[in-house]
Design a protein around this motif. Sequence first.
Motif, PDB file in Angstrom:
ATOM      1  N   ASP A 178      40.036  33.002  51.021  1.00 12.90           N
ATOM      2  CA  ASP A 178      40.381  32.053  49.972  1.00 12.90           C
ATOM      3  C   ASP A 178      39.135  31.534  49.269  1.00 12.90           C
ATOM      4  O   ASP A 178      38.124  31.246  49.909  1.00 12.90           O
ATOM      5  N   LEU A 179      39.239  31.399  47.946  1.00 15.18           N
ATOM      6  CA  LEU A 179      38.213  30.755  47.135  1.00 15.18           C
ATOM      7  C   LEU A 179      38.791  29.423  46.674  1.00 15.18           C
ATOM      8  O   LEU A 179      39.845  29.386  46.036  1.00 15.18           O
ATOM      9  N   LEU A 180      38.115  28.342  47.064  1.00 17.30           N
ATOM     10  CA  LEU A 180      38.584  27.005  46.717  1.00 17.30           C
ATOM     11  C   LEU A 180      37.585  26.308  45.796  1.00 17.30           C
ATOM     12  O   LEU A 180      36.372  26.455  45.965  1.00 17.30           O
TER      13      LEU A 180
ATOM     14  N   GLY B  78      42.792  34.271  46.113  1.00 18.67           N
ATOM     15  CA  GLY B  78      42.866  34.663  47.511  1.00 18.67           C
ATOM     16  C   GLY B  78      43.150  36.138  47.682  1.00 18.67           C
ATOM     17  O   GLY B  78      43.755  36.774  46.823  1.00 18.67           O
ATOM     18  N   PHE B  79      42.653  36.680  48.787  1.00 13.06           N
ATOM     19  CA  PHE B  79      42.969  38.033  49.212  1.00 13.06           C
ATOM     20  C   PHE B  79      43.786  37.907  50.491  1.00 13.06           C
ATOM     21  O   PHE B  79      43.429  37.145  51.385  1.00 13.06           O
ATOM     22  N   LYS B  80      44.859  38.677  50.580  1.00 12.22           N
ATOM     23  CA  LYS B  80      45.657  38.713  51.808  1.00 12.22           C
ATOM     24  C   LYS B  80      45.020  39.690  52.783  1.00 12.22           C
ATOM     25  O   LYS B  80      44.116  40.444  52.429  1.00 12.22           O
ATOM     26  N   GLU B  81      45.531  39.715  54.022  1.00 13.54           N
ATOM     27  CA  GLU B  81      45.037  40.661  55.001  1.00 13.54           C
ATOM     28  C   GLU B  81      45.293  42.078  54.507  1.00 13.54           C
ATOM     29  O   GLU B  81      46.254  42.332  53.794  1.00 13.54           O
ATOM     30  N   ARG B  82      44.427  43.011  54.907  1.00 11.28           N
ATOM     31  CA  ARG B  82      44.620  44.401  54.511  1.00 11.28           C
ATOM     32  C   ARG B  82      45.778  45.014  55.284  1.00 11.28           C
ATOM     33  O   ARG B  82      46.001  44.703  56.453  1.00 11.28           O
TER      34      ARG B  82
END
Length: 72
Positions: free
Chosen positions: A44-46, A54-58
């Motif tokens: 997450d980028l806050l 955000g990137f989810k799990e691969r």
Amino acid sequence: MQQQNDFEVRAGKECIYTGNDAKEAHEAFKAAALKPEYYDRTIDLLYKGRLVAGFKERIGYRPTDNRQQTDS
């Protein structure tokens, strides 16, 4: 008085970057997505505590994912 950091990058509960430089935060965010040790976590980028991106799990690394990862 303690200075407030505007940007934060998190991989799961681990804080990867804190600071006030938007470019550095963005670079840390992108770099974290490419590191295998973070594949099983959301990244997450806050900005000021609010989620910006955000990137989810691969796929293949998610705790609930029963599929096997295949190389193409």
